[in-house]
Design an enzyme around this catalytic site. Structure first.
Site, PDB file in Angstrom:
ATOM      1  N   LYS A 214       0.821  -1.209   0.000  1.00  0.00           N
ATOM      2  CA  LYS A 214       0.000   0.000   0.000  1.00  0.00           C
ATOM      3  C   LYS A 214       0.850   1.252   0.000  1.00  0.00           C
ATOM      4  O   LYS A 214       0.452   2.267  -0.568  1.00  0.00           O
ATOM      5  CB  LYS A 214      -0.966   0.004   1.187  1.00  0.00           C
ATOM      6  CG  LYS A 214      -2.100  -0.984   0.994  1.00  0.00           C
ATOM      7  CD  LYS A 214      -3.299  -0.644   1.866  1.00  0.00           C
ATOM      8  CE  LYS A 214      -4.423  -1.634   1.623  1.00  0.00           C
ATOM      9  NZ  LYS A 214      -5.476  -1.540   2.631  1.00  0.00           N
TER      10      LYS A 214
ATOM     11  N   LYS B 244      -5.830 -10.968  -9.876  1.00  0.00           N
ATOM     12  CA  LYS B 244      -6.905 -11.197  -8.924  1.00  0.00           C
ATOM     13  C   LYS B 244      -8.026 -10.195  -9.206  1.00  0.00           C
ATOM     14  O   LYS B 244      -7.758  -9.052  -9.578  1.00  0.00           O
ATOM     15  CB  LYS B 244      -6.326 -10.972  -7.519  1.00  0.00           C
ATOM     16  CG  LYS B 244      -7.268 -11.291  -6.402  1.00  0.00           C
ATOM     17  CD  LYS B 244      -6.563 -11.109  -5.065  1.00  0.00           C
ATOM     18  CE  LYS B 244      -7.600 -11.014  -3.968  1.00  0.00           C
ATOM     19  NZ  LYS B 244      -7.043 -10.811  -2.646  1.00  0.00           N
TER      20      LYS B 244
ATOM     21  N   LYS C 264     -11.391  -4.190  -7.827  1.00  0.00           N
ATOM     22  CA  LYS C 264     -12.101  -3.019  -8.327  1.00  0.00           C
ATOM     23  C   LYS C 264     -11.142  -2.069  -9.041  1.00  0.00           C
ATOM     24  O   LYS C 264     -11.449  -1.539 -10.100  1.00  0.00           O
ATOM     25  CB  LYS C 264     -12.764  -2.312  -7.151  1.00  0.00           C
ATOM     26  CG  LYS C 264     -13.670  -1.211  -7.576  1.00  0.00           C
ATOM     27  CD  LYS C 264     -14.313  -0.547  -6.372  1.00  0.00           C
ATOM     28  CE  LYS C 264     -14.959   0.746  -6.796  1.00  0.00           C
ATOM     29  NZ  LYS C 264     -14.362   1.907  -6.140  1.00  0.00           N
TER      30      LYS C 264
END
Ligand code: TRP
Length: 351
Positions: free
Chosen positions: A133, A213, A216
């Site tokens: 992240k 994977k 969104k």
């Protein structure tokens, strides 16, 4: 309200909490990410539903976790509401579990502070999700992103939950939560159970691109509540086994994303052998195969979408579920925080 249960070691020697009715608590967190897709459903929600009968279940929409990434405050209420609708519609029956919003139970952040003081800095620096992240959001590497797993540990342990159903990407966080519980218990006495991850049987659900994977941010999703026409528009052109350039070319279902990622979850054993036979002999074409998938998917998704439409028509009901959930949680949270404070000597009047 008293929620006194007992702490015992389970068959694997993990310190486990059993509630007053002898049930183990389950806790899992739901990111209010905007769109719930079939990857979330197959990979998480459908697994949670299996816990409803035998465990004392808590599901939390983790809005404080979501704010570690820059966001638009005006959109947050809708994100939280949509997450509630999708998850209730997909099977988190409010009669059989507690579903609530993290920020409505302030003790989560209080316990997170307590846990900050027993969490080794080095352990947090090794968290792969933090590394990922902070690469994705270079402009906003805030301390909350770093201590995210500490808040996650607080989420779980505030309810003395021992069973945490998650996907593989969260195992490292759950192991850290267990380590945090042990650190606290060693220092202050046994208050928290040694929680364990319960892995979802479905592995990574791949996106329509067949390469990543389902996610969104990559735009390769099928929405859990998406309209059938729109789903079909995505399935039609979805990548299949590259060997099948023409309908007369035989293929290998195991090398086809449509088969491995979707048919295998939505279709019956009979349909799967029909594809095995038809694909490997070029007896059926990819379009035929996708049409069957579409039909089988809708058999699962239609009732969920209809349920969601029903819930949207009754927003007050959804809000009541969340309010009652938070209320129930505040009762438990207050007791557990009290126990932790007492163990830590944070009691002016008990000198
Ligand atoms: N970090 C989890 C995720 O990204 C969400 C989460 C927050 C969670 N708190 C939790 C999961 C507690 C399990 C238990 O998916």
């Amino acid at each position: 309200m008293s929620d006194q249960g007992t702490m015992k070691r389970d068959a694997n020697d993990y310190l486990t909490y059993y509630n007053a009715s002898g049930k183990v608590r389950t806790f899992s967190g739901i990111q209010p990410s905007g769109e719930v897709h079939i990857g979330n459903y197959l990979g998480a929600i459908s697994n949670w539903v299996k816990f409803l009968d035998d465990y004392d279940c808590f599901f939390c929409i983790v809005d404080h976790h979501a704010t570690t990434i820059a966001y638009d405050p005006a959109r947050m209420p809708a994100r939280v509401f949509d997450a509630a609708v999708a998850n209730i519609a997909a099977g988190l029956d409010p009669e059989r579990c507690v579903i609530f919003v993290q920020s409505e139970v302030p003790e989560h952040t209080e316990l997170a502070w307590v846990f900050n003081t027993v969490t080794p800095f080095g352990d947090l620096s090794r968290m792969t999700q933090f590394k990922q992240k902070s690469q994705q959001h270079e402009e906003n590497i805030n301390v909350g992103l770093f201590t995210y797993p500490v808040l996650q540990a607080a989420d779980i342990l505030l309810y003395k939950a021992s069973a945490v159903p998650v996907g593989e990407d969260q195992v490292q966080h759950i192991e850290l939560a267990r380590e945090i519980a042990r650190k606290f218990n060693t220092r202050y006495g046994d208050v928290f159970p040694e929680c364990q991850a319960h892995l979802t049987p479905a592995k990574r659900i791949m996106g329509l691109d067949g390469e990543n994977k389902m996610s969104k941010s990559l735009g390769n999703t099928i929405g859990l509540l998406e309209e059938p026409e729109s789903i079909w528009k995505k399935l039609g052109p979805a990548k299949t086994d590259e060997r099948r350039k023409r309908k007369t070319d035989p293929g290998v279902p195991e090398d086809c994303n449509v088969y491995t990622s979707y048919h295998s979850y939505f279709s019956s054993p009979e349909d799967l052998s029909w594809i095995q036979e038809g694909c490997t002999t070029a007896g059926i074409g990819c379009l035929q195969c996708k049409k069957r998938l579409f039909k089988n998917m809708l058999a699962v998704l239609d009732p969920i979408r209809e349920k969601a439409t029903g819930l949207r028509a009754r927003p007050d009901f959804v809000h009541e579920v969340l309010s009652a959930g938070a209320e129930r949680c505040r009762g438990i949270a207050a007791e557990v925080i009290e126990e932790a404070r007492t163990a830590m000597g944070l009691h002016r009047n008990r000198v």
